[in-house]
Design a protein around this motif. Structure first.
Motif, PDB file in Angstrom:
ATOM      1  N   GLY A  13      27.266  12.870 -23.105  1.00  0.00           N
ATOM      2  CA  GLY A  13      27.867  13.000 -21.790  1.00  0.00           C
ATOM      3  C   GLY A  13      26.948  13.710 -20.805  1.00  0.00           C
ATOM      4  N   GLY A  14      27.210  13.502 -19.523  1.00  0.00           N
ATOM      5  CA  GLY A  14      26.532  14.253 -18.476  1.00  0.00           C
ATOM      6  C   GLY A  14      25.074  13.906 -18.234  1.00  0.00           C
ATOM      7  N   VAL A  15      24.625  12.748 -18.710  1.00  0.00           N
ATOM      8  CA  VAL A  15      23.201  12.418 -18.558  1.00  0.00           C
ATOM      9  C   VAL A  15      22.922  11.639 -17.276  1.00  0.00           C
ATOM     10  CG1 VAL A  15      22.717  12.470 -21.028  1.00  0.00           C
ATOM     11  CG2 VAL A  15      23.396  10.322 -19.949  1.00  0.00           C
ATOM     12  N   GLY A  16      23.982  11.167 -16.595  1.00  0.00           N
ATOM     13  CA  GLY A  16      23.773  10.487 -15.315  1.00  0.00           C
ATOM     14  C   GLY A  16      24.281   9.055 -15.241  1.00  0.00           C
ATOM     15  N   LYS A  17      25.250   8.697 -16.081  1.00  0.00           N
ATOM     16  CA  LYS A  17      25.799   7.330 -16.035  1.00  0.00           C
ATOM     17  C   LYS A  17      26.442   7.030 -14.687  1.00  0.00           C
ATOM     18  CE  LYS A  17      28.499   8.260 -19.472  1.00  0.00           C
ATOM     19  NZ  LYS A  17      27.906   9.517 -19.877  1.00  0.00           N
ATOM     20  N   THR A  18      27.348   7.915 -14.270  1.00  0.00           N
ATOM     21  CA  THR A  18      28.092   7.673 -13.038  1.00  0.00           C
ATOM     22  C   THR A  18      27.140   7.677 -11.840  1.00  0.00           C
ATOM     23  OG1 THR A  18      30.012   8.680 -14.067  1.00  0.00           O
ATOM     24  CG2 THR A  18      30.059   8.484 -11.685  1.00  0.00           C
ATOM     25  N   THR A  19      26.194   8.607 -11.860  1.00  0.00           N
ATOM     26  CA  THR A  19      25.167   8.657 -10.820  1.00  0.00           C
ATOM     27  C   THR A  19      24.410   7.331 -10.765  1.00  0.00           C
ATOM     28  OG1 THR A  19      24.914  11.017 -11.229  1.00  0.00           O
ATOM     29  CG2 THR A  19      23.116   9.921 -10.067  1.00  0.00           C
ATOM     30  N   ASP A  41      35.919   5.114 -16.925  1.00  0.00           N
ATOM     31  CA  ASP A  41      36.180   6.434 -17.513  1.00  0.00           C
ATOM     32  C   ASP A  41      37.616   6.839 -17.187  1.00  0.00           C
ATOM     33  OD1 ASP A  41      35.792   8.775 -18.830  1.00  0.00           O
ATOM     34  OD2 ASP A  41      34.062   9.430 -17.668  1.00  0.00           O
ATOM     35  N   ASN A 173      16.499   9.284 -17.218  1.00  0.00           N
ATOM     36  CA  ASN A 173      16.903  10.018 -16.021  1.00  0.00           C
ATOM     37  C   ASN A 173      16.524  11.494 -16.128  1.00  0.00           C
ATOM     38  OD1 ASN A 173      18.175  10.553 -13.549  1.00  0.00           O
ATOM     39  ND2 ASN A 173      20.181  10.879 -14.511  1.00  0.00           N
ATOM     40  N   ARG A 174      16.263  12.112 -14.997  1.00  0.00           N
ATOM     41  CA  ARG A 174      15.965  13.544 -14.868  1.00  0.00           C
ATOM     42  C   ARG A 174      14.634  13.933 -15.481  1.00  0.00           C
ATOM     43  NH1 ARG A 174      21.482  16.933 -14.621  1.00  0.00           N
ATOM     44  NH2 ARG A 174      20.080  18.072 -13.256  1.00  0.00           N
ATOM     45  N   PRO A 204      13.268  10.487 -11.583  1.00  0.00           N
ATOM     46  CA  PRO A 204      12.861  11.890 -11.681  1.00  0.00           C
ATOM     47  C   PRO A 204      14.027  12.840 -11.418  1.00  0.00           C
ATOM     48  CG  PRO A 204      12.114  10.943  -9.601  1.00  0.00           C
ATOM     49  CD  PRO A 204      12.717   9.816 -10.397  1.00  0.00           C
ATOM     50  N   GLU A 205      13.884  14.048 -11.906  1.00  0.00           N
ATOM     51  CA  GLU A 205      14.802  15.125 -11.547  1.00  0.00           C
ATOM     52  C   GLU A 205      14.669  15.339 -10.041  1.00  0.00           C
ATOM     53  OE1 GLU A 205      16.689  17.055 -13.615  1.00  0.00           O
ATOM     54  OE2 GLU A 205      17.350  18.401 -12.017  1.00  0.00           O
ATOM     55  N   ASP A 206      15.788  15.404  -9.338  1.00  0.00           N
ATOM     56  CA  ASP A 206      15.718  15.481  -7.875  1.00  0.00           C
ATOM     57  C   ASP A 206      17.000  16.134  -7.374  1.00  0.00           C
ATOM     58  OD1 ASP A 206      15.720  15.033  -5.152  1.00  0.00           O
ATOM     59  OD2 ASP A 206      15.081  12.931  -5.300  1.00  0.00           O
ATOM     60  N   VAL A 209      19.898  14.380  -5.541  1.00  0.00           N
ATOM     61  CA  VAL A 209      20.940  13.621  -6.240  1.00  0.00           C
ATOM     62  C   VAL A 209      22.258  14.381  -6.162  1.00  0.00           C
ATOM     63  CG1 VAL A 209      21.716  12.810  -8.503  1.00  0.00           C
ATOM     64  CG2 VAL A 209      19.327  12.477  -7.799  1.00  0.00           C
ATOM     65  N   ILE A 210      22.181  15.675  -6.438  1.00  0.00           N
ATOM     66  CA  ILE A 210      23.394  16.489  -6.469  1.00  0.00           C
ATOM     67  C   ILE A 210      23.958  16.656  -5.066  1.00  0.00           C
ATOM     68  CG2 ILE A 210      24.314  18.761  -7.118  1.00  0.00           C
ATOM     69  CD1 ILE A 210      21.914  18.831  -9.177  1.00  0.00           C
TER      70      ILE A 210
HETATM   71  N1  LIG Z   1      18.002  12.510 -11.418  1.00  0.00           N
HETATM   72  C1  LIG Z   1      18.807  13.575 -11.273  1.00  0.00           C
HETATM   73  N2  LIG Z   1      18.350  14.707 -10.717  1.00  0.00           N
HETATM   74  C2  LIG Z   1      19.162  15.785 -10.575  1.00  0.00           C
HETATM   75  N3  LIG Z   1      20.447  15.819 -10.962  1.00  0.00           N
HETATM   76  C3  LIG Z   1      20.967  14.728 -11.525  1.00  0.00           C
HETATM   77  C4  LIG Z   1      20.186  13.529 -11.714  1.00  0.00           C
HETATM   78  N4  LIG Z   1      20.976  12.601 -12.298  1.00  0.00           N
HETATM   79  C5  LIG Z   1      22.201  13.169 -12.478  1.00  0.00           C
HETATM   80  N5  LIG Z   1      22.209  14.438 -12.008  1.00  0.00           N
HETATM   81  C6  LIG Z   1      23.347  15.382 -12.017  1.00  0.00           C
HETATM   82  O1  LIG Z   1      23.809  15.514 -13.347  1.00  0.00           O
HETATM   83  C7  LIG Z   1      25.221  15.686 -13.399  1.00  0.00           C
HETATM   84  C8  LIG Z   1      25.849  14.671 -14.344  1.00  0.00           C
HETATM   85  O2  LIG Z   1      25.690  13.365 -13.804  1.00  0.00           O
HETATM   86  P1  LIG Z   1      26.792  12.223 -14.006  1.00  0.00           P
HETATM   87  O3  LIG Z   1      28.143  12.717 -13.648  1.00  0.00           O
HETATM   88  O4  LIG Z   1      26.275  11.015 -13.324  1.00  0.00           O
HETATM   89  O5  LIG Z   1      26.695  12.047 -15.570  1.00  0.00           O
HETATM   90  P2  LIG Z   1      27.622  11.156 -16.508  1.00  0.00           P
HETATM   91  O6  LIG Z   1      26.721  10.640 -17.588  1.00  0.00           O
HETATM   92  O7  LIG Z   1      28.375  10.156 -15.715  1.00  0.00           O
HETATM   93  O8  LIG Z   1      28.602  12.253 -17.084  1.00  0.00           O
HETATM   94  P3  LIG Z   1      29.953  11.988 -17.957  1.00  0.00           P
HETATM   95  O9  LIG Z   1      29.479  11.713 -19.353  1.00  0.00           O
HETATM   96  O10 LIG Z   1      30.686  13.285 -17.844  1.00  0.00           O
HETATM   97  O11 LIG Z   1      30.666  10.832 -17.329  1.00  0.00           O
HETATM   98  C9  LIG Z   1      25.699  15.537 -11.970  1.00  0.00           C
HETATM   99  O12 LIG Z   1      25.874  16.825 -11.419  1.00  0.00           O
HETATM  100  C10 LIG Z   1      24.545  14.825 -11.276  1.00  0.00           C
HETATM  101  O13 LIG Z   1      24.489  15.132  -9.892  1.00  0.00           O
END
Ligand SMILES: Nc1ncnc2c1ncn2[C@@H]1O[C@H](COP(=O)(O)OP(=O)(O)OP(=O)(O)O)[C@@H](O)[C@H]1O
Ligand SMILES: [Mg+2]
Lengths: 265, 229
Positions: A13-19, A41, A173-174, A204-206, A209-210
């Motif tokens: 979780g939290g790796v950036g799927k929704t982003t 989700d 990602n990141r 890249p980490e950026d 995004v947040i």
């Molecule tokens: N490239 C990036 N640079 C900086 N922050 C990022 C980047 N990609 C994602 N984030 C941050 O990481 C956090 C988690 O991202 P996100 O919600 O997209 O993950 P997710 O995989 O959808 O999480 P979940 O498993 O809970 O659904 C968010 O706060 C998002 O802004």
């Protein structure tokens, strides 16, 4: 139109799927594609927030499936991009509200409506994940350059292989090039060496995004953002264009090696 | 209803229960099994369950669903034994055992690698990814990598034509003559019979084909393979 159905998943979780879903949807729509996103989700919806559409929700995906509204009624049109739609998740229901066959039917109905259907998957390998991949033509796996995230991505890729979903592609990602250089972060090569799948993009980490997510306007709109550029490039690749990888760190030579590795020189 | 019940045979094993299904449709079988459980929840509560599925072809979706439904009923599914290679692969992917007979302690010392013969190797033409567990009563040969988080348990030898970065246990029934070899031998855990080592390998080291065995002093030892020998 016959849409391509693409599910974005990860394992951890939290790796950036929704982003990724929000940004790819915006980037594809900017390129002129008609896009429908589905927030898979259930119970933890947040794609609507990132797209800035939270206060427009009337019906959700469970309403469509249970016949309380027509498909078109649950498709929320984006404020800026008229060719971008969101079908939000139900906030108050749990993941058992949907079955895989219902998801497949929903996706089938959408195929004639657009060019791309993007499905945001929940983390894990449980029911919500299985529903999210059920109707997909193609699966993108998001991971971060961290051992635990890569381990979970590997597990998901193994399951996708056995489900005969076709080869998955990877979004790394990141990535922080400075940390890779100082050997404090796994390099793209390390990750690809282990996962051995096609790389479709490195983001890249950026911090933008947040900031952008909180504003409800994904970073893909921002011409100067590195992450935004990376997402726009992935969108082009999804549309079938060949785009070279971003040179995030011109000095290191890493990116040359990488392009050789992925055959995208 | 009585008719459907006959689709599933339950019997006791030394360490749990065995449910044997036949070749009727998976949906019917699953329903019959759950009906049996729901008829007599006290009997099944907390049980370790092994499943024999004949030639049923099962994918991840189906097995995960059943495993979830059993676990909601406090039943732990630990093994799925079937004739279909697809089913076996699915079970391995979910970390389930694919055979259920465990040798009794007195039998253990008698089997040696040589006795396994040439017929008893499991050949896997793929990479074993994280979460996969392969358990086999003979040798295991992998044409691919064994990734971290994957595990091989073999009564015989383990040969990996690729990078071995997961956990491996050769000679799992106590055979100290078993060996493990790989083109790149960097397991997270390596065990032969009851000798274990967690290798902390120098990441800079060049990867050469290597063999691990128990030497004459009873210690696990790595030998680099070289073409001149
Ligand atoms: N490239 C990036 N640079 C900086 N922050 C990022 C980047 N990609 C994602 N984030 C941050 O990481 C956090 C988690 O991202 P996100 O919600 O997209 O993950 P997710 O995989 O959808 O999480 P979940 O498993 O809970 O659904 C968010 O706060 C998002 O802004
Ligand atoms: Mg999410």
């Amino acid at each position: 139109m016959t849409a391509k159905v693409i599910t974005i998943t990860s394992g951890k979780g939290g790796v950036g799927k929704t982003t990724a879903v929000a940004n790819l949807a915006v980037a594809l729509a900017l390129e002129g594609s008609k896009v429908v996103c589905i927030d898979g989700d259930i119970g933890l919806r947040n794609l609507d927030v990132i797209l800035g559409l939270e206060n427009r929700i009337v019906y959700d995906v469970v309403d469509v499936i249970e016949g309380r509204c027509r498909l078109k009624q649950a498709m929320i049109r984006d404020k800026k991009l008229p060719e971008l739609y969101l079908i939000p998740a139900a906030q108050t229901r749990d993941k058992n509200a949907i079955s895989a066959s219902e998801m497949i039917r929903l996706v089938k109905d959408l195929r004639s409506e657009c060019d791309f259907v993007l499905i945001d998957s929940p983390a894990g390998i449980e029911r919500g994940f299985r529903n999210a991949i059920a109707g997909a033509d193609r699966v993108l796996v998001v991971t971060n350059p961290e051992i635990s995230a890569v381990r979970d991505a590997d597990r998901v890729i193994g399951i996708l292989e056995s489900e005969e979903k076709g080869p998955a592609a990877l979004i790394l990602n990141r990535l922080n090039p400075a940390l890779v250089k100082s050997k404090d972060m796994l390099s793209p090569e390390d990750v690809l060496d282990l996962l051995a799948i096609e790389l479709i993009g490195i983001v890249p980490e950026d911090e933008n995004v947040i900031i952008a997510s909180n504003r409800g306007a994904p970073v893909a709109y921002e011409p100067k953002s590195r992450a935004g550029q990376a997402f726009r490039n992935i969108a082009k690749r999804l549309r079938g264009e060949t785009v070279p990888f971003l040179d995030l760190d011109a000095q290191s030579g890493l990116w040359n090696r990488l392009q050789r590795l992925t055959g995208r020189k | 209803m009585e008719e459907t019940r006959a689709l599933v045979q339950i019997k006791g094993l030394r360490d749990g229960l065995l449910a044997s299904l036949d070749d009727a449709s998976w949906e019917e079988q699953r329903a019959a099994l759950l009906a049996q459980v729901d008829d007599n929840p006290a009997f099944f509560h907390g049980a370790r369950l092994a499943l024999e599925v004949a030639s049923q072809i099962l994918h991840v979706n189906e097995l995960v669903e059943l495993r979830d439904q059993l676990s909601e009923r406090n039943i732990f599914l630990w093994a799925v034994v079937g004739e279909s290679p697809t089913t076996e692969q699915t079970a391995q992917l979910l970390g389930l055992a694919t055979r259920i007979s465990k040798p009794r302690p007195e039998e253990i010392r008698q089997v040696r690698v040589e006795d396994l013969g040439e017929e008893t190797a499991l050949f896997l033409n793929r990479t074993l990814r994280s979460g996969t567990r392969v358990e086999f009563s003979g040798h295991v040969i992998v044409l691919g990598d064994v990734n971290p988080g994957a595990e091989i348990v073999a009564e015989g030898n383990v040969l990996v034509w690729g990078k071995l970065r997961g956990a491996v246990h050769a000679g799992s029934n106590g055979d100290r003559t078993a060996v493990v070899c790989a083109l790149d031998l960097s397991p997270t855990r390596l065990q032969i019979a009851d000798e274990t080592t967690t290798l902390s390998l120098d990441p800079q080291r060049t990867s050469n084909p290597e063999t691990a065995r128990i030497n004459e002093h009873g210690k696990l030892q790595l030998e680099i393979w070289s073409p001149d020998r």
